[in-house]
Design a protein around this motif. Sequence first.
Motif, PDB file in Angstrom:
ATOM      1  N   ASN A   1       0.808  -1.212   0.000  1.00  0.00           N
ATOM      2  CA  ASN A   1       0.000   0.000   0.000  1.00  0.00           C
ATOM      3  C   ASN A   1       0.846   1.269   0.000  1.00  0.00           C
ATOM      4  OD1 ASN A   1      -3.082  -0.664   0.335  1.00  0.00           O
ATOM      5  ND2 ASN A   1      -1.948  -2.194   1.531  1.00  0.00           N
ATOM      6  N   GLY A   2       2.042   1.164  -0.582  1.00  0.00           N
ATOM      7  CA  GLY A   2       2.902   2.328  -0.701  1.00  0.00           C
ATOM      8  C   GLY A   2       2.339   3.348  -1.685  1.00  0.00           C
ATOM      9  N   THR A   3       2.875   4.540  -1.634  1.00  0.00           N
ATOM     10  CA  THR A   3       2.412   5.607  -2.528  1.00  0.00           C
ATOM     11  C   THR A   3       3.506   6.657  -2.681  1.00  0.00           C
ATOM     12  OG1 THR A   3       0.687   7.260  -2.895  1.00  0.00           O
ATOM     13  CG2 THR A   3       1.385   6.921  -0.634  1.00  0.00           C
ATOM     14  N   THR A   4       3.421   7.412  -3.749  1.00  0.00           N
ATOM     15  CA  THR A   4       4.341   8.540  -3.935  1.00  0.00           C
ATOM     16  C   THR A   4       3.596   9.872  -3.934  1.00  0.00           C
ATOM     17  OG1 THR A   4       4.163   8.349  -6.333  1.00  0.00           O
ATOM     18  CG2 THR A   4       5.986   7.162  -5.263  1.00  0.00           C
ATOM     19  N   VAL A   5       2.275   9.810  -3.746  1.00  0.00           N
ATOM     20  CA  VAL A   5       1.472  11.035  -3.722  1.00  0.00           C
ATOM     21  C   VAL A   5       0.638  11.083  -2.451  1.00  0.00           C
ATOM     22  CG1 VAL A   5       1.360  11.167  -6.244  1.00  0.00           C
ATOM     23  CG2 VAL A   5      -0.468  10.015  -4.979  1.00  0.00           C
ATOM     24  N   ASP A   6       0.299  12.287  -2.057  1.00  0.00           N
ATOM     25  CA  ASP A   6      -0.554  12.513  -0.896  1.00  0.00           C
ATOM     26  C   ASP A   6      -1.991  12.156  -1.282  1.00  0.00           C
ATOM     27  OD1 ASP A   6      -2.181  13.530   1.109  1.00  0.00           O
ATOM     28  OD2 ASP A   6      -1.097  15.423   1.293  1.00  0.00           O
ATOM     29  N   PRO A   7      -2.593  11.130  -0.666  1.00  0.00           N
ATOM     30  CA  PRO A   7      -3.947  10.743  -1.069  1.00  0.00           C
ATOM     31  C   PRO A   7      -4.994  11.797  -0.768  1.00  0.00           C
ATOM     32  CG  PRO A   7      -3.247   9.532   0.887  1.00  0.00           C
ATOM     33  CD  PRO A   7      -2.051  10.259   0.387  1.00  0.00           C
ATOM     34  N   GLN A   8      -4.688  12.729   0.155  1.00  0.00           N
ATOM     35  CA  GLN A   8      -5.664  13.772   0.482  1.00  0.00           C
ATOM     36  C   GLN A   8      -5.818  14.793  -0.632  1.00  0.00           C
ATOM     37  OE1 GLN A   8      -6.185  15.885   4.074  1.00  0.00           O
ATOM     38  NE2 GLN A   8      -5.360  14.293   5.396  1.00  0.00           N
ATOM     39  N   ASN A   9      -4.701  15.124  -1.296  1.00  0.00           N
ATOM     40  CA  ASN A   9      -4.765  16.221  -2.263  1.00  0.00           C
ATOM     41  C   ASN A   9      -4.071  15.935  -3.590  1.00  0.00           C
ATOM     42  OD1 ASN A   9      -1.972  16.542  -1.656  1.00  0.00           O
ATOM     43  ND2 ASN A   9      -2.486  17.875   0.065  1.00  0.00           N
ATOM     44  N   GLY A  10      -3.459  14.762  -3.737  1.00  0.00           N
ATOM     45  CA  GLY A  10      -2.807  14.406  -4.990  1.00  0.00           C
ATOM     46  C   GLY A  10      -1.445  15.022  -5.211  1.00  0.00           C
ATOM     47  N   ARG A  11      -0.941  15.757  -4.198  1.00  0.00           N
ATOM     48  CA  ARG A  11       0.382  16.363  -4.361  1.00  0.00           C
ATOM     49  C   ARG A  11       1.487  15.312  -4.192  1.00  0.00           C
ATOM     50  NH1 ARG A  11      -0.648  21.551  -0.343  1.00  0.00           N
ATOM     51  NH2 ARG A  11      -2.156  22.635  -1.655  1.00  0.00           N
ATOM     52  N   THR A  12       2.643  15.630  -4.749  1.00  0.00           N
ATOM     53  CA  THR A  12       3.802  14.759  -4.605  1.00  0.00           C
ATOM     54  C   THR A  12       4.258  14.739  -3.149  1.00  0.00           C
ATOM     55  OG1 THR A  12       4.526  15.240  -6.855  1.00  0.00           O
ATOM     56  CG2 THR A  12       6.193  14.398  -5.325  1.00  0.00           C
ATOM     57  N   LEU A  13       4.653  13.567  -2.659  1.00  0.00           N
ATOM     58  CA  LEU A  13       5.302  13.481  -1.357  1.00  0.00           C
ATOM     59  C   LEU A  13       6.774  13.835  -1.530  1.00  0.00           C
ATOM     60  CD1 LEU A  13       3.736  10.163  -0.008  1.00  0.00           C
ATOM     61  CD2 LEU A  13       3.118  12.497   0.637  1.00  0.00           C
ATOM     62  N   SER A  14       7.279  14.739  -0.705  1.00  0.00           N
ATOM     63  CA  SER A  14       8.674  15.175  -0.863  1.00  0.00           C
ATOM     64  C   SER A  14       9.618  13.990  -0.791  1.00  0.00           C
ATOM     65  CB  SER A  14       9.022  16.211   0.198  1.00  0.00           C
ATOM     66  OG  SER A  14       8.972  15.643   1.489  1.00  0.00           O
ATOM     67  N   SER A  15       9.311  13.063   0.057  1.00  0.00           N
ATOM     68  CA  SER A  15      10.003  11.780   0.124  1.00  0.00           C
ATOM     69  C   SER A  15       9.129  10.871   0.972  1.00  0.00           C
ATOM     70  CB  SER A  15      11.404  11.907   0.740  1.00  0.00           C
ATOM     71  OG  SER A  15      11.315  12.356   2.081  1.00  0.00           O
ATOM     72  N   ARG A  16       9.162   9.595   0.659  1.00  0.00           N
ATOM     73  CA  ARG A  16       8.426   8.632   1.485  1.00  0.00           C
ATOM     74  C   ARG A  16       9.286   7.395   1.616  1.00  0.00           C
ATOM     75  NH1 ARG A  16       5.342   4.055   1.282  1.00  0.00           N
ATOM     76  NH2 ARG A  16       3.572   3.908   2.744  1.00  0.00           N
ATOM     77  N   SER A  17      10.033   7.344   2.702  1.00  0.00           N
ATOM     78  CA  SER A  17      10.970   6.239   2.908  1.00  0.00           C
ATOM     79  C   SER A  17      10.417   5.193   3.862  1.00  0.00           C
ATOM     80  CB  SER A  17      12.301   6.782   3.443  1.00  0.00           C
ATOM     81  OG  SER A  17      12.898   7.649   2.508  1.00  0.00           O
ATOM     82  N   LEU A  18       9.090   5.169   4.032  1.00  0.00           N
ATOM     83  CA  LEU A  18       8.500   4.174   4.928  1.00  0.00           C
ATOM     84  C   LEU A  18       8.805   2.761   4.457  1.00  0.00           C
ATOM     85  CD1 LEU A  18       6.779   3.280   7.288  1.00  0.00           C
ATOM     86  CD2 LEU A  18       4.732   3.653   5.875  1.00  0.00           C
ATOM     87  N   ASP A  19       8.728   2.522   3.149  1.00  0.00           N
ATOM     88  CA  ASP A  19       9.025   1.174   2.652  1.00  0.00           C
ATOM     89  C   ASP A  19      10.470   0.784   2.958  1.00  0.00           C
ATOM     90  OD1 ASP A  19       6.473   1.254   1.748  1.00  0.00           O
ATOM     91  OD2 ASP A  19       6.952   1.151  -0.391  1.00  0.00           O
ATOM     92  N   ALA A  20      11.385   1.750   2.854  1.00  0.00           N
ATOM     93  CA  ALA A  20      12.786   1.471   3.189  1.00  0.00           C
ATOM     94  C   ALA A  20      12.925   1.181   4.677  1.00  0.00           C
ATOM     95  CB  ALA A  20      13.662   2.661   2.790  1.00  0.00           C
ATOM     96  N   CYS A  21      12.174   1.902   5.522  1.00  0.00           N
ATOM     97  CA  CYS A  21      12.206   1.633   6.960  1.00  0.00           C
ATOM     98  C   CYS A  21      11.695   0.227   7.256  1.00  0.00           C
ATOM     99  CB  CYS A  21      11.349   2.659   7.712  1.00  0.00           C
ATOM    100  SG  CYS A  21      11.974   4.355   7.713  1.00  0.00           S
ATOM    101  N   LEU A  22      10.592  -0.155   6.617  1.00  0.00           N
ATOM    102  CA  LEU A  22      10.033  -1.495   6.824  1.00  0.00           C
ATOM    103  C   LEU A  22      10.995  -2.579   6.345  1.00  0.00           C
ATOM    104  CD1 LEU A  22       6.386  -0.729   5.698  1.00  0.00           C
ATOM    105  CD2 LEU A  22       7.034  -1.564   7.973  1.00  0.00           C
TER     106      LEU A  22
END
Length: 688
Positions: A338-359
């Motif tokens: 359930n990873g993503t590269t965009v903010d589901p609230q507004n469709g904007r780009t996430l500056s970075s999302r390293s949650l998958d790397a943390c997991l």
Amino acid sequence: MRYAADLQFTGMLYAMTVPAGIAKGRISSVPTDAAMRVPGVVRVLTPSDFPTPASPPTLEFEVAYRGQPVALVIAQTLEAAIEGAEAIRPLYEPVPFASVLDSAGARRIPAEAVTFGSADSVLASATRTIEATYESPTQHHNPIELIATIAVFTGGQLVIHESSQDTQGVKNAVSAALGIDPTRVDVKGSTIGGSFGQKETQRQTALVAHAAMLTGRPVKLVQTRGQIFHTATYRPNSLHHIRVGADPAGRIVALLHDVVQEQSEGGYYPAEEHHKDATRLYGIGNYHGTAANLVLDRNAPGYMRGTHSQPSVFAMESAIDELSYELGMDPVQLRLANGTTVDPQNGRTLSSRSLDACLTEGTRRFGWSRRTPEPLSMRATNGALVGWGVASGIFQSAATPAIATLRIGADGSSRFTVSGHEMGQGMRNVIVAILLSGLDLDEERLEIAIADTTVAPQHMTAGSWGTASVAPAAASAVETMQSAFARLLDGRAVAGNLHRQLATLRRPFLQVEVSQLAPGQTVDALESLRQGGFAAIGPEYPGFTSHSYSAHFVEVHVEPRTRRLRIPRVVTIADCGRVVSPRTAASQVYGQVVWGVSHALLEATEIDPRYGGYLNNDLADYVVAVNADIGEIDVGLLDEPDPMANSVGVKGLGQSAMVGVSAAVANAVFHATGIRVRKLPIRVEDLL
């Protein structure tokens, strides 16, 4: 290092408040004769000594909560002040009150909903769904340093020394409450012994300031811990009802989340913010979040470490763990799906999302591949039930504008002044690391002046925006000073560090001032900062959204017969962008894991519904984690700069590392015992 209560001034008086003995009503009179007969008592202030109504409030005849200060005793000694306060017996006209969520008189006030997509209709098509209610208890901050204020009034100028994370806010509040010119008020709070969101503007400050102005002598007040429970903020009790569904591949198709929380009359802790960060953990395109306040007659709740994300993510990550069992899917793989590269609230780009790397890194370090998926399937050599649980964490990456001045002297001294407060998070270490990385200075004589309204406009330090605000300002000061030296040298080669170069050139000092804006801010934000306004921004910025992330892997051992629970090890991997100060950053994560364990297993404020007060208002009965409760903690920091967040690439850390720990503990408990506990803290009786 000295804290506010450590300071001493000639002729200092001591103060103690008198707490209200009812939860709601009106004071008919405050007899002071008995207090004035106590040797050493100088004066007693009552609501009659303050403007009515004052905003913010000072002493009032109307009582809104038990423990509200109703009088202030000023004495030559602390002992006399305490004795005098105990001698005062106000007369009350009490009225009925509501003190807990299920009180008959609690008023429900809906808050703003957060909705995107079509959660209700899409959920009906989900292959598997989970519906459950999760509860997070009332909890108090309990930093070791008590809330302390010293006020000194000389030459028409009021100087306040306070353990505050918002010295500018204190300045503004005192000025407004007492009706005095803000330019006549200065506030200093260079060192704070822990805050966690509690040490914002306090009612006591204006009382002490007024006492100093009336007596013409310095006045000190240190609230007792029992008083702080009743006067300062706390995390409110909240209920989270979640419905979540996924398709056969584990993609979460919709989530509905309803929150109800405690609130005070006129309280400022917004219920809708429970949906601010949790909605952005994963790429869930259909979300419907509702919220409501239940208004009670207690002191106001407020921001506490992890704020809304802590209880909301406990609920969401517990529900997602339940969903993984319903799907027959590994809990880590479900999150990765359930990873993503965009903010589901507004469709904007996430500056970075390293949650998958943390997991992924956490899976490797923890040895997750050795986990057997069925509950009750793992045992330790001593027969204890073993459970392994995982959960994710998230918190906004916010920032504020900053104004900084760097002065380097030929005498070997340097001084850096900036907006910000040191609460133990290592802000000074970050500033020093940045300054020394670009400038050849004498570290021993480098002064970092912060939390002082006389040296720079101060913003509130909260929301994990401290480092993200001052680090770019410090980096800008380095670059500006480097340019200033280059112009001064004009191509000449001068030996020695910067101090010696100035001495050689016969310049007593060189000074630069810089201002720094967060992404998307205009000069209006700087002007707001100068005027003492609130100018924070984030996690939403023009064109992007920014968060910090963490992944927590927890092992629990449960004794089969007594159900005593122990946590021998935790692995936490955190993403905070660039790691400027590795030691203090790791320290933040260690501390938040400890507090997350404490939140999961121990901490809860007990409220007496008969009288509206707190029963365990001390460190003997408000149970927190100690050394025996904590096993091995393995901390990993990704250290991946986020260039969209700011020029240094740093994001907030202090709060994101706590969020998710309690869910990982609860998920591990289910894996160990097969018992799903949805109400915190988890106690032995829940596992019997």
